[in-house]
Write an enzyme that holds these catalytic residues in place. Structure first.
Site, PDB file in Angstrom:
ATOM      1  N   ILE A  17      -3.729   5.308 -14.609  1.00  0.00           N
ATOM      2  CA  ILE A  17      -4.235   4.740 -13.355  1.00  0.00           C
ATOM      3  C   ILE A  17      -3.413   3.524 -12.934  1.00  0.00           C
ATOM      4  O   ILE A  17      -3.332   2.536 -13.665  1.00  0.00           O
ATOM      5  CB  ILE A  17      -5.728   4.351 -13.491  1.00  0.00           C
ATOM      6  CG1 ILE A  17      -6.565   5.600 -13.750  1.00  0.00           C
ATOM      7  CG2 ILE A  17      -6.201   3.614 -12.249  1.00  0.00           C
ATOM      8  CD1 ILE A  17      -8.038   5.319 -13.952  1.00  0.00           C
ATOM      9  N   GLY A  18      -2.792   3.646 -11.783  1.00  0.00           N
ATOM     10  CA  GLY A  18      -2.051   2.527 -11.214  1.00  0.00           C
ATOM     11  C   GLY A  18      -0.802   2.150 -11.988  1.00  0.00           C
ATOM     12  O   GLY A  18      -0.210   1.101 -11.763  1.00  0.00           O
ATOM     13  N   GLU A  73      -9.771  10.924 -15.348  1.00  0.00           N
ATOM     14  CA  GLU A  73      -8.750   9.929 -15.044  1.00  0.00           C
ATOM     15  C   GLU A  73      -8.334   9.204 -16.323  1.00  0.00           C
ATOM     16  O   GLU A  73      -9.007   8.251 -16.737  1.00  0.00           O
ATOM     17  CB  GLU A  73      -9.286   8.895 -14.050  1.00  0.00           C
ATOM     18  CG  GLU A  73      -9.684   9.476 -12.713  1.00  0.00           C
ATOM     19  CD  GLU A  73      -9.634   8.417 -11.629  1.00  0.00           C
ATOM     20  OE1 GLU A  73      -8.869   8.607 -10.681  1.00  0.00           O
ATOM     21  OE2 GLU A  73     -10.329   7.399 -11.747  1.00  0.00           O
ATOM     22  N   GLU A 107     -12.073   1.095 -13.776  1.00  0.00           N
ATOM     23  CA  GLU A 107     -11.989  -0.343 -13.453  1.00  0.00           C
ATOM     24  C   GLU A 107     -13.370  -0.986 -13.478  1.00  0.00           C
ATOM     25  O   GLU A 107     -13.521  -2.147 -13.859  1.00  0.00           O
ATOM     26  CB  GLU A 107     -11.305  -0.531 -12.091  1.00  0.00           C
ATOM     27  CG  GLU A 107      -9.799  -0.297 -12.197  1.00  0.00           C
ATOM     28  CD  GLU A 107      -9.132   0.237 -10.953  1.00  0.00           C
ATOM     29  OE1 GLU A 107      -9.711   0.140  -9.846  1.00  0.00           O
ATOM     30  OE2 GLU A 107      -8.008   0.770 -11.081  1.00  0.00           O
ATOM     31  N   ASN A 155      -9.322   6.844  -3.129  1.00  0.00           N
ATOM     32  CA  ASN A 155     -10.029   5.637  -3.557  1.00  0.00           C
ATOM     33  C   ASN A 155      -9.187   4.454  -3.100  1.00  0.00           C
ATOM     34  O   ASN A 155      -8.166   4.150  -3.703  1.00  0.00           O
ATOM     35  CB  ASN A 155     -10.175   5.671  -5.093  1.00  0.00           C
ATOM     36  CG  ASN A 155     -10.727   4.368  -5.644  1.00  0.00           C
ATOM     37  OD1 ASN A 155     -11.154   3.498  -4.901  1.00  0.00           O
ATOM     38  ND2 ASN A 155     -10.708   4.247  -6.964  1.00  0.00           N
ATOM     39  N   TRP A 156      -9.630   3.814  -2.025  1.00  0.00           N
ATOM     40  CA  TRP A 156      -8.824   2.738  -1.450  1.00  0.00           C
ATOM     41  C   TRP A 156      -8.942   1.436  -2.244  1.00  0.00           C
ATOM     42  O   TRP A 156      -8.244   0.467  -1.939  1.00  0.00           O
ATOM     43  CB  TRP A 156      -9.216   2.508   0.017  1.00  0.00           C
ATOM     44  CG  TRP A 156      -8.927   3.667   0.918  1.00  0.00           C
ATOM     45  CD1 TRP A 156      -8.287   4.839   0.571  1.00  0.00           C
ATOM     46  CD2 TRP A 156      -9.248   3.790   2.307  1.00  0.00           C
ATOM     47  NE1 TRP A 156      -8.203   5.669   1.660  1.00  0.00           N
ATOM     48  CE2 TRP A 156      -8.784   5.052   2.741  1.00  0.00           C
ATOM     49  CE3 TRP A 156      -9.879   2.969   3.241  1.00  0.00           C
ATOM     50  CZ2 TRP A 156      -8.936   5.495   4.053  1.00  0.00           C
ATOM     51  CZ3 TRP A 156     -10.033   3.399   4.548  1.00  0.00           C
ATOM     52  CH2 TRP A 156      -9.569   4.654   4.956  1.00  0.00           C
ATOM     53  N   LYS A 157      -9.841   1.410  -3.194  1.00  0.00           N
ATOM     54  CA  LYS A 157     -10.067   0.207  -4.012  1.00  0.00           C
ATOM     55  C   LYS A 157     -10.256  -1.016  -3.092  1.00  0.00           C
ATOM     56  O   LYS A 157     -10.765  -0.867  -1.987  1.00  0.00           O
ATOM     57  CB  LYS A 157      -8.929   0.025  -5.023  1.00  0.00           C
ATOM     58  CG  LYS A 157      -8.726   1.306  -5.840  1.00  0.00           C
ATOM     59  CD  LYS A 157      -7.893   1.132  -7.063  1.00  0.00           C
ATOM     60  CE  LYS A 157      -7.777   2.485  -7.764  1.00  0.00           C
ATOM     61  NZ  LYS A 157      -7.020   2.424  -9.005  1.00  0.00           N
ATOM     62  N   SER A 192      -2.098   7.991 -10.878  1.00  0.00           N
ATOM     63  CA  SER A 192      -0.701   8.006 -10.403  1.00  0.00           C
ATOM     64  C   SER A 192      -0.294   9.309  -9.721  1.00  0.00           C
ATOM     65  O   SER A 192       0.855   9.744  -9.821  1.00  0.00           O
ATOM     66  CB  SER A 192       0.273   7.692 -11.559  1.00  0.00           C
ATOM     67  OG  SER A 192       0.085   6.363 -11.987  1.00  0.00           O
ATOM     68  N   HIS A 217     -16.021   4.483 -12.394  1.00  0.00           N
ATOM     69  CA  HIS A 217     -14.562   4.339 -12.396  1.00  0.00           C
ATOM     70  C   HIS A 217     -14.146   3.424 -13.554  1.00  0.00           C
ATOM     71  O   HIS A 217     -14.842   2.476 -13.885  1.00  0.00           O
ATOM     72  CB  HIS A 217     -14.099   3.758 -11.056  1.00  0.00           C
ATOM     73  CG  HIS A 217     -12.611   3.787 -10.905  1.00  0.00           C
ATOM     74  ND1 HIS A 217     -11.796   2.837 -11.475  1.00  0.00           N
ATOM     75  CD2 HIS A 217     -11.789   4.679 -10.304  1.00  0.00           C
ATOM     76  CE1 HIS A 217     -10.533   3.143 -11.208  1.00  0.00           C
ATOM     77  NE2 HIS A 217     -10.507   4.248 -10.497  1.00  0.00           N
ATOM     78  N   GLY A 220      -5.552   6.901  -5.894  1.00  0.00           N
ATOM     79  CA  GLY A 220      -5.641   5.479  -5.569  1.00  0.00           C
ATOM     80  C   GLY A 220      -4.503   5.071  -4.653  1.00  0.00           C
ATOM     81  O   GLY A 220      -4.542   5.284  -3.446  1.00  0.00           O
ATOM     82  N   GLY A 221      -3.435   4.516  -5.249  1.00  0.00           N
ATOM     83  CA  GLY A 221      -2.316   3.962  -4.479  1.00  0.00           C
ATOM     84  C   GLY A 221      -1.780   4.879  -3.383  1.00  0.00           C
ATOM     85  O   GLY A 221      -1.551   4.428  -2.256  1.00  0.00           O
TER      86      GLY A 221
HETATM   87  P1  PGA Z   1      -3.924   5.581  -8.807  1.00  0.00           P
HETATM   88  O1  PGA Z   1      -5.516   5.343  -8.967  1.00  0.00           O
HETATM   89  O2  PGA Z   1      -3.745   6.862  -8.042  1.00  0.00           O
HETATM   90  O3  PGA Z   1      -3.432   4.370  -8.060  1.00  0.00           O
HETATM   91  O4  PGA Z   1      -3.361   5.674 -10.186  1.00  0.00           O
HETATM   92  C1  PGA Z   1      -6.377   6.412  -9.223  1.00  0.00           C
HETATM   93  C2  PGA Z   1      -7.793   5.924  -9.340  1.00  0.00           C
HETATM   94  O5  PGA Z   1      -8.001   4.809  -9.825  1.00  0.00           O
HETATM   95  O6  PGA Z   1      -8.752   6.620  -8.942  1.00  0.00           O
END
Ligand code: PGA
Length: 251
Positions: free
Chosen positions: A170-171, A165, A95, A5-7, A211, A93, A232-233
């Site tokens: 997350i993040g 998740e 977010e 997920n490149w956001k 993460s 998601h 994500g990251g």
């Molecule tokens: P993250 O994000 O790996 O940066 O924690 C995961 C996601 O939001 O799907």
């Protein structure tokens, strides 16, 4: 499965270059065993599908609206991303839920719509830190899952990938302990069993997200209830290729 997920990262030019380098680096043999999906921003889907055309790497959107067209300023329909070559879309998601007010009802509409458009949804669910501390994890997972799957048939469920998740992971760099993730995901599988029966609960693909990094993924993906990761990251650079290799060792 490993899904990136490149956001809201990478311009179309950068996304195209990066997708091309992933395609050049991951051996075809590995792609025959691990399903790899990249989810760039909507603005990059066209350039990424173009460069990945003919490879076994799939492309997904990060969000869709649940109508084909109309007066919905700023939104993009599933039909539009399908036309750009996407096969998947992330739905619900955290977010989107937190920053854009997506309710379980909206998530349910998007899920139905995505399936009508032949897009495979990656449905995200997960509890906040506060909810975990209040011992409400299972209550939240059940509410989100049942809300999202309202009216979804057995046949349709086969097309859905579920991503557990935990919002607090997350993040944040704080990955769930493997047993924590495994326990929550066993509960999700149990819910699927009560709703759709044992066979589907076994077959249903459930990813962990939050993460994930090359140095913690092996411990997660080796667990019984974890079928891969939504990343994500760590999906934004070459580390992503390492994650696919790690998944390959367990495929
Ligand atoms: P993250 O994000 O790996 O940066 O924690 C995961 C996601 O939001 O799907």
């Amino acid at each position: 499965m490993v899904a990136g997920n490149w956001k809201m990262n990478k311009t179309p030019t950068e996304a195209k270059l990066f997708a091309g380098s992933i395609a050049d680096t991951i051996p075809a043999e590995l792609l025959s065993r691990v399903d790899v999906v990249v989810c760039p921003s909507t603005s990059c889907i066209g350039s990424v599908t173009e460069v990945l055309y003919g490879t076994d790497i799939s492309v997904g959107g990060q969000n869709i609206f649940y109508e084909d067209s109309g007066a919905y300023t700023g939104e993009t329909s599933g039909e539009m991303i399908k036309d750009l070559g996407a096969d998947y879309t992330i739905v619900g998601h955290s977010e989107r839920r937190k920053l854009f007010g997506e309710t379980d009802e909206v998530v349910n509409k998007k899920l139905h719509y995505a399936l009508r458009k032949d897009l495979r949804p990656i449905l995200c669910i997960g509890e906040t830190l506060e909810e975990r501390e209040e011992c409400e994890t299972n209550i939240v997972l059940e509410r989100q899952l049942k809300g999202a799957l309202e009216g979804i048939s057995t046949e349709q469920l086969r097309k859905i990938v579920i991503a557990y998740e935990p919002v607090w992971a997350i993040g944040t760099g704080v990955v769930a302990a493997p047993e924590q993730a495994n326990e929550a995901m066993a509960f999700v599988r149990h819910l699927i069993e009560t709703l759709y029966g044992k066979n589907l609960a076994v077959d249903c693909r459930i990813l962990y997200g939050g993460s994930i990094k090359p140095d913690n993924f092996d411990d997660l993906v080796s667990l019984e209830n974890i079928d891969g990761g939504l990343v994500g990251g760590a999906s934004l650079d070459e580390g992503f290729i390492e994650l696919v290799r790690i998944a390959g060792r367990h495929a």
